[in-house]
Design a protein around this motif. Structure first.
Motif, PDB file in Angstrom:
ATOM      1  N   UNK A  26       0.762  -0.966   0.401  1.00  0.00           N
ATOM      2  CA  UNK A  26      -0.375   0.167   0.244  1.00  0.00           C
ATOM      3  C   UNK A  26       0.828   1.545  -0.095  1.00  0.00           C
ATOM      4  N   UNK A  27       1.701   1.549   0.181  1.00  0.00           N
ATOM      5  CA  UNK A  27       2.569   2.094   0.639  1.00  0.00           C
ATOM      6  C   UNK A  27       2.952   3.609  -0.551  1.00  0.00           C
ATOM      7  N   UNK A  28       3.275   2.411  -1.899  1.00  0.00           N
ATOM      8  CA  UNK A  28       3.548   3.514  -3.117  1.00  0.00           C
ATOM      9  C   UNK A  28       2.726   3.014  -4.072  1.00  0.00           C
ATOM     10  N   UNK A  29       1.690   3.450  -4.255  1.00  0.00           N
ATOM     11  CA  UNK A  29       0.407   2.433  -5.692  1.00  0.00           C
ATOM     12  C   UNK A  29       0.795   3.555  -6.465  1.00  0.00           C
ATOM     13  N   UNK A  30       0.629   2.451  -7.473  1.00  0.00           N
ATOM     14  CA  UNK A  30       1.338   3.067  -8.841  1.00  0.00           C
ATOM     15  C   UNK A  30       0.929   2.274 -10.163  1.00  0.00           C
ATOM     16  N   UNK A  31       0.129   3.399 -11.246  1.00  0.00           N
ATOM     17  CA  UNK A  31      -0.792   2.328 -12.331  1.00  0.00           C
ATOM     18  C   UNK A  31       0.328   0.334 -12.698  1.00  0.00           C
TER      19      UNK A  31
END
Length: 366
Positions: A43-48
């Motif tokens: 969850x810390x770095x959500x990115x596509x």
């Protein structure tokens, strides 16, 4: 005096009581490490990450535009073209894409926030600058909005959390406090507890918080399958792992389960590890099945229910193996005799020992 004091310290460090405490501290410390790695990793770095989107239109200009978007985004997006707006809406409602952009004099972005609020926001961030470069305001159309009582669509994730806690915490009671009961009695209790847990979930989803405005019976059924799978896996594991069952349940049904469920971030917004787990983990089966039931006319429900059935069957198989192991232990404990089922069922249950009480306390603490 100092010598005697030092001797008492050394004796204290060597005491069985201290070793007992340190052994029990292993579980929470491993939980701390595991929860940190799992939650921050997911969850810390959500990115596509290969987020599926579509560009609406036909002809070479549309194909060139779609390829340009793909080249600029790299691995973040998987871009396809669709001929018509209704085709794009159908793909959104089947959750094959996260967004669809229709270029032109009045550019429009189609999203389905019920599938993923964060996914819709990610697509909006991609295509808003594109429309701005064309000098036109972007119209955003939500083809599958969430209910008013759950504006972000994340209520299903927290419903999953409630069902999970009720299920895996009950495993300690069935395994530790109920260790003296025959396995078939513990199995019947698991069926009953899962029914109660799922009924509580349905009550929360319906009359209490109004997450489900229809198909509440289906939500209860999915909750029962989900809870029963966890309980039977836990009952089976307890025969072999004893007090370490709590840690195993936390790994299976919290650390790997919540993070891969798709309740907060769809797999296209996570790294490949959690995205892969999403395809077959039971939490994802529950969230995606209920999401399809409530917002997408049952799309994907059969596959999600099938995932939960597979986990339940795995739990039943593990429980059967545990039963065979317990019978073998009973035969070894009394050579040449096998306890009659009726006698075992009628025998009074002894009071829980200290180890069982400690296991229950550990489970409640988490």
């Amino acid at each position: 005096m100092p010598t005697n004091g030092g001797g008492r310290v050394v004796a204290g460090l060597r005491s069985p009581a201290l070793r007992h405490v340190l052994t029990h501290l292993v579980t929470p410390l491993l939980m701390c490490l595991g929860m940190g790695l799992a939650y921050l990793g997911a969850f810390a770095t959500p990115e596509p990450n290969h987020l599926p989107v579509a560009v609406v239109g036909t002809g070479p200009e549309t194909k060139v535009f779609a390829q340009t978007v793909k080249d600029e985004a790299g691995d973040a997006l998987d871009v396809r073209t669709v001929a018509t707006r209704p085709e794009a809406v159908a793909l959104l409602r089947s959750r094959d894409i996260t967004g669809a952009y229709a270029p032109g004099r009045a550019p429009e972005l189609l999203v389905a926030t019920a599938s993923s609020d964060m996914g819709a926001l990610s697509v909006e961030k991609v295509f808003t600058p594109v429309a701005a470069r064309q000098g036109e305001p972007l119209k955003i159309t939500d083809v599958a909005p969430t209910v008013r009582d759950d504006p972000t669509g994340q209520g299903l994730f927290f419903l999953l959390v409630a069902l999970s806690i009720g299920s895996y915490a009950s495993v300690a009671a069935l395994g530790a406090a109920g260790a003296a009961l025959p396995l078939r009695i513990r199995s019947l209790l698991a069926v009953g507890v899962s029914g109660v847990v799922s009924a509580i979930g349905a009550l929360l989803a319906g009359p209490v918080f109004h997450l489900a405005h229809h198909d509440l019976a289906g939500v209860w059924g999915m909750g029962w399958l989900y809870s029963a799978g966890i309980l039977f896996i836990g009952v089976g594991l307890h025969t072999f792992l004893k007090r370490w069952t709590t840690l195993a349940m936390m790994v299976l049904f919290v650390m790997l389960n919540f993070t891969s469920s798709g309740g907060l971030f769809r797999p296209e917004l996570q790294n490949g590890f959690f995205g892969t787990l999403h395809a077959f983990w039971n939490g994802a089966g529950f969230v995606e099945g209920v999401r399809g039931l409530l917002y997408f006319d049952g799309d994907g429900l059969s596959g999600a229910a099938g995932t939960l059935v597979v986990w339940l069957l795995a739990g039943l198989l593990l429980t059967a193996v545990a039963g065979a192991a317990e019978r073998a232990r009973a035969r070894r404990a009394v050579p040449g005799s096998e306890p009659a089922p009726e006698a075992a069922a009628a025998a009074p249950a002894p009071a829980p020992d200290e180890e069982a009480e400690e296991e229950l306390e550990e489970s409640v603490a988490v």
